[in-house]
Design a protein around this motif. Structure first.
Motif, PDB file in Angstrom:
ATOM      1  N   UNK A   1     -12.503  14.932  -8.641  1.00  0.00           N
ATOM      2  CA  UNK A   1     -12.069  13.531  -8.523  1.00  0.00           C
ATOM      3  C   UNK A   1     -10.549  13.426  -8.473  1.00  0.00           C
ATOM      4  N   UNK A   2      -9.862  14.507  -8.770  1.00  0.00           N
ATOM      5  CA  UNK A   2      -8.397  14.491  -8.754  1.00  0.00           C
ATOM      6  C   UNK A   2      -7.898  14.207  -7.339  1.00  0.00           C
ATOM      7  N   UNK A   3      -7.099  13.160  -7.204  1.00  0.00           N
ATOM      8  CA  UNK A   3      -6.608  12.710  -5.900  1.00  0.00           C
ATOM      9  C   UNK A   3      -5.727  11.496  -6.145  1.00  0.00           C
ATOM     10  N   UNK A   4      -5.192  10.943  -5.064  1.00  0.00           N
ATOM     11  CA  UNK A   4      -4.520   9.646  -5.145  1.00  0.00           C
ATOM     12  C   UNK A   4      -5.503   8.579  -4.672  1.00  0.00           C
ATOM     13  N   UNK A   5      -5.631   7.542  -5.455  1.00  0.00           N
ATOM     14  CA  UNK A   5      -6.539   6.449  -5.130  1.00  0.00           C
ATOM     15  C   UNK A   5      -5.720   5.215  -4.757  1.00  0.00           C
ATOM     16  N   UNK A   6      -6.082   4.608  -3.648  1.00  0.00           N
ATOM     17  CA  UNK A   6      -5.413   3.396  -3.184  1.00  0.00           C
ATOM     18  C   UNK A   6      -6.406   2.239  -3.153  1.00  0.00           C
ATOM     19  N   UNK A   7      -5.994   1.118  -3.714  1.00  0.00           N
ATOM     20  CA  UNK A   7      -6.751  -0.098  -3.503  1.00  0.00           C
ATOM     21  C   UNK A   7      -6.131  -0.828  -2.314  1.00  0.00           C
ATOM     22  N   UNK A   8      -6.872  -1.744  -1.744  1.00  0.00           N
ATOM     23  CA  UNK A   8      -6.364  -2.527  -0.623  1.00  0.00           C
ATOM     24  C   UNK A   8      -7.030  -3.889  -0.630  1.00  0.00           C
ATOM     25  N   UNK A   9      -6.380  -4.826   0.005  1.00  0.00           N
ATOM     26  CA  UNK A   9      -6.936  -6.172   0.139  1.00  0.00           C
ATOM     27  C   UNK A   9      -6.785  -6.608   1.582  1.00  0.00           C
ATOM     28  N   UNK A  10      -7.707  -7.441   1.986  1.00  0.00           N
ATOM     29  CA  UNK A  10      -7.724  -7.865   3.371  1.00  0.00           C
ATOM     30  C   UNK A  10      -7.987  -9.360   3.449  1.00  0.00           C
ATOM     31  N   UNK A  11      -7.216 -10.007   4.285  1.00  0.00           N
ATOM     32  CA  UNK A  11      -7.359 -11.445   4.508  1.00  0.00           C
ATOM     33  C   UNK A  11      -7.984 -11.652   5.871  1.00  0.00           C
ATOM     34  N   UNK A  12      -8.984 -12.477   5.948  1.00  0.00           N
ATOM     35  CA  UNK A  12      -9.680 -12.616   7.226  1.00  0.00           C
ATOM     36  C   UNK A  12      -8.803 -13.257   8.290  1.00  0.00           C
ATOM     37  N   UNK A  13      -8.946 -12.775   9.504  1.00  0.00           N
ATOM     38  CA  UNK A  13      -8.349 -13.462  10.643  1.00  0.00           C
ATOM     39  C   UNK A  13      -9.336 -13.354  11.793  1.00  0.00           C
ATOM     40  N   UNK A  14      -8.936 -13.768  12.935  1.00  0.00           N
ATOM     41  CA  UNK A  14      -9.882 -13.844  14.028  1.00  0.00           C
ATOM     42  C   UNK A  14     -10.185 -12.510  14.692  1.00  0.00           C
ATOM     43  N   UNK A  15      -9.375 -11.511  14.391  1.00  0.00           N
ATOM     44  CA  UNK A  15      -9.546 -10.251  15.128  1.00  0.00           C
ATOM     45  C   UNK A  15      -9.309  -9.060  14.232  1.00  0.00           C
ATOM     46  N   UNK A  16     -10.183  -8.880  13.277  1.00  0.00           N
ATOM     47  CA  UNK A  16     -10.060  -7.707  12.424  1.00  0.00           C
ATOM     48  C   UNK A  16      -9.183  -7.987  11.232  1.00  0.00           C
ATOM     49  N   UNK A  17      -9.284  -7.144  10.256  1.00  0.00           N
ATOM     50  CA  UNK A  17      -8.619  -7.387   8.986  1.00  0.00           C
ATOM     51  C   UNK A  17      -7.608  -6.294   8.686  1.00  0.00           C
TER      52      UNK A  17
ATOM     53  N   UNK B   1      -5.226  -4.207   6.429  1.00  0.00           N
ATOM     54  CA  UNK B   1      -5.291  -3.871   5.008  1.00  0.00           C
ATOM     55  C   UNK B   1      -3.890  -3.822   4.424  1.00  0.00           C
ATOM     56  N   UNK B   2      -3.731  -4.450   3.271  1.00  0.00           N
ATOM     57  CA  UNK B   2      -2.505  -4.314   2.494  1.00  0.00           C
ATOM     58  C   UNK B   2      -2.836  -3.425   1.314  1.00  0.00           C
ATOM     59  N   UNK B   3      -2.116  -2.315   1.199  1.00  0.00           N
ATOM     60  CA  UNK B   3      -2.437  -1.307   0.200  1.00  0.00           C
ATOM     61  C   UNK B   3      -1.611  -1.486  -1.063  1.00  0.00           C
ATOM     62  N   UNK B   4      -2.191  -1.094  -2.173  1.00  0.00           N
ATOM     63  CA  UNK B   4      -1.446  -0.932  -3.406  1.00  0.00           C
ATOM     64  C   UNK B   4      -0.642   0.358  -3.358  1.00  0.00           C
ATOM     65  N   UNK B   5       0.138   0.574  -4.399  1.00  0.00           N
ATOM     66  CA  UNK B   5       1.052   1.706  -4.412  1.00  0.00           C
ATOM     67  C   UNK B   5       0.411   3.047  -4.710  1.00  0.00           C
ATOM     68  N   UNK B   6      -0.862   3.039  -5.087  1.00  0.00           N
ATOM     69  CA  UNK B   6      -1.564   4.298  -5.321  1.00  0.00           C
ATOM     70  C   UNK B   6      -1.541   4.713  -6.781  1.00  0.00           C
ATOM     71  N   UNK B   7      -2.596   5.412  -7.187  1.00  0.00           N
ATOM     72  CA  UNK B   7      -2.702   5.991  -8.525  1.00  0.00           C
ATOM     73  C   UNK B   7      -3.050   7.457  -8.375  1.00  0.00           C
ATOM     74  N   UNK B   8      -2.206   8.305  -8.930  1.00  0.00           N
ATOM     75  CA  UNK B   8      -2.510   9.736  -8.907  1.00  0.00           C
ATOM     76  C   UNK B   8      -3.366  10.058 -10.119  1.00  0.00           C
ATOM     77  N   UNK B   9      -4.628  10.369  -9.868  1.00  0.00           N
ATOM     78  CA  UNK B   9      -5.562  10.709 -10.930  1.00  0.00           C
ATOM     79  C   UNK B   9      -5.652  12.219 -11.068  1.00  0.00           C
ATOM     80  N   UNK B  10      -5.449  12.682 -12.286  1.00  0.00           N
ATOM     81  CA  UNK B  10      -5.592  14.113 -12.577  1.00  0.00           C
ATOM     82  C   UNK B  10      -6.682  14.283 -13.616  1.00  0.00           C
TER      83      UNK B  10
END
Lengths: 114, 110
Positions: free
Chosen positions: A84-100, A102-111
Motif C-alpha cells: 500500500x506504500x505509495x503517494x495517494x491523491x484525492x481529487x474533486x470534479x465540478x460538472x460541466x458540459x463536456x467532461x470533468x 480534476x483538481x488534485x490535492x497535494x498528495x499523501x505519501x503513505x509508508x
C-alpha cells in the motif's frame, strides 16, 4: 475555481494498522471525488471514487466517506500492507458540459512499515 | 483490460525546441485530458478536449501549448517553444465517465 487541500502530506503506519487521509474542497458544486494511488515513477491509478449522491463507498480494505455539508472526504485503508506504500491523491470534479477536469490535492505519501 | 498509452516515455529537448507528446486513448472514450506533474508535486490540469475542441484549459495552458486529435485516434500535446520550467511528467487521461491515466511522458528541457 476549485481548491483541494489534502492532509497529512506524509503518513507512516505499521503493517496491519489503518490509515486515514483527509481532503477538503472549496466548490460546493463539485460532485465527483476520485482517489488515485501513484507508485514511484508510475501513472496515477484510480483506486476508488465517490459521487455526491452517496455518503460512503467501500471496496475490500478501502473505503471513502463524503460529507457534503462540511465539504470534506476521506480515504480509509484498513489492514495496511507494505504494497500500500505509495503517494495517494484525492481529487474533486465540478460538472460541466463536456467532461470533468480534476483538481488534485497535494498528495499523501503513505509508508507502511513491515 | 485496455489502457491509455503514451509515447515517448522520455524526451530530452533543448530550450526553444518544439515537442509533441502523443496519447492513444481507450477506444470508446470521448473525453481527453492532459495533466502535468512537476517532480515531487501534485498533478495539475492543463486542458480537456471533447468533440474535437478544447472544452476547458488552465492558466498553465498558454499560447505555447496546443492539442489536437489529427487522425481520430491519437491525441497530441504540442509545446511550441519549450522552456526550462516545462520539465515535468505529462500525463494523458481519457474518459467515458471515469478518467484513466496513461503512463506519462517525462520531458526534460535543457
Amino acid at each position: 475555481g476549485e481548491n483541494v487541500e489534502q492532509h497529512p502530506s506524509t503518513l507512516s503506519v505499521q503493517e496491519g494498522d489503518s490509515a486515514v487521509i483527509k481532503c477538503t474542497y472549496s466548490d460546493s458544486a463539485s460532485n465527483y471525488f476520485p482517489w488515485y494511488k501513484q507508485e514511484l515513477g508510475k501513472r496515477p491509478q484510480l483506486i476508488i471514487d465517490i459521487r455526491s449522491n452517496v455518503g460512503e463507498k467501500k471496496d475490500q480494505r478501502i473505503a471513502v466517506t463524503l460529507n457534503k455539508t462540511a465539504k470534506h472526504f476521506s480515504l480509509h485503508i484498513t489492514e495496511t500492507q507494505p504494497e500500500d506504500s505509495a503517494v495517494y491523491f484525492c481529487a474533486a470534479s465540478t460538472p460541466n458540459n463536456a467532461g470533468n477536469m480534476l483538481t488534485f490535492g497535494g498528495g499523501t505519501r503513505l509508508m507502511v512499515k513491515p | 483490460e485496455p489502457e491509455v498509452t503514451q509515447t515517448p516515455s522520455h524526451q530530452v529537448t533543448q530550450m526553444g525546441q518544439e515537442v509533441i507528446l502523443r496519447c492513444v486513448p481507450i477506444s470508446n472514450h470521448l473525453y481527453f485530458y492532459w495533466y502535468r506533474q512537476i517532480l515531487g508535486q501534485k498533478v495539475e490540469f492543463l486542458v480537456s478536449f471533447y468533440n474535437n475542441e478544447i472544452s476547458e484549459k488552465s492558466e498553465i495552458f498558454d499560447d505555447q501549448f496546443s492539442v489536437e486529435r489529427p487522425d481520430g485516434s491519437n491525441f497530441t500535446l504540442k509545446i511550441r517553444s519549450t522552456k526550462l520550467e516545462d520539465s515535468a511528467m505529462y500525463f494523458c487521461a481519457t474518459a467515458f465517465e471515469t478518467q484513466y491515466f496513461g503512463p506519462g511522458t517525462r520531458l526534460l528541457v535543457l
